[in-house]
Enzyme design. Structure first.
Site, short mmCIF file in Angstrom:
data_model
loop_
_atom_site.label_atom_id
_atom_site.label_comp_id
_atom_site.label_asym_id
_atom_site.label_seq_id
_atom_site.Cartn_x
_atom_site.Cartn_y
_atom_site.Cartn_z
CB CYS A 131 -0.94 0.01 1.20
SG CYS A 131 -2.03 1.45 1.20
CB CYS A 134 -0.49 2.55 4.22
SG CYS A 134 -2.30 2.44 4.29
#
Length: 174
Positions: A131, A134
């Protein structure tokens, strides 16, 4: 069980991975809690039982019960967040990014360990889960609180090696 016993599970073709594991277990850029929490959260993120068992055993003398639970919770919460936020990042329809997530994430407010440690573990798990949103978010917090790029890199290397070991062990089962 220990890191040494985990390296012994590596076949000859994965010798580099075993050496990297040994070297990372001895690195000193991170505190012991940061390092072993990273190992533990990454092992749980990948989810290979043999790797989890060995890293649980290796980290037990170092991590308090509360810290070990925090590392496990980083793997759990990021399993959810990484899918959700990676999806928002990848989708062309940006309407979804403006919607409230409404996903329970109370552990982020009080993880049971210093916030910096938890952010580091979340970053490492986010690397495993792929991700980018993130990763950027956690790296910004870490760097903003004085963590060096070498310390962040150490966590990323631990994530990479734990992932590789898990891949090798999964492959040996087939």
């Amino acid at each position: 069980m220990s890191v040494q016993s985990l390296t012994q599970l590596m076949p000859a073709y994965a010798r580099d991975i075993a050496v990297n594991l040994t070297n990372l277990a001895e690195e000193t850029l991170l505190t012991e809690q940061q390092k072993w929490g990273t190992f533990l959260s990454c092992a749980h993120a990948v989810g290979v039982a043999d790797v989890i068992q060995h890293i649980e055993a290796a980290s037990a003398p170092i991590l308090s019960d509360e810290a070990a639970d925090a590392a496990r919770s980083a793997a759990a919460i990021m399993a959810m967040n990484n899918v959700y936020y990676r999806s928002l990042h990848l989708m062309h329809n940006q309407e979804y990014a403006s919607l409230r997530a409404s996903l329970r994430m109370n552990v982020l407010a009080n993880p049971g360990v210093p916030k910096l440690d938890y952010e580091l573990w979340s970053l490492a798990v986010s690397a495993i889960n792929g991700c980018g949103l993130c990763l950027d978010s956690h790296e910004k917090v870490l760097r903003g609180h004085g963590m060096s790029n070498l310390q962040v890199q150490a966590a990323l290397k631990i994530a990479a090696v734990v992932n590789a070991i898990s891949s090798v062990i999964r492959g040996k089962r087939t």
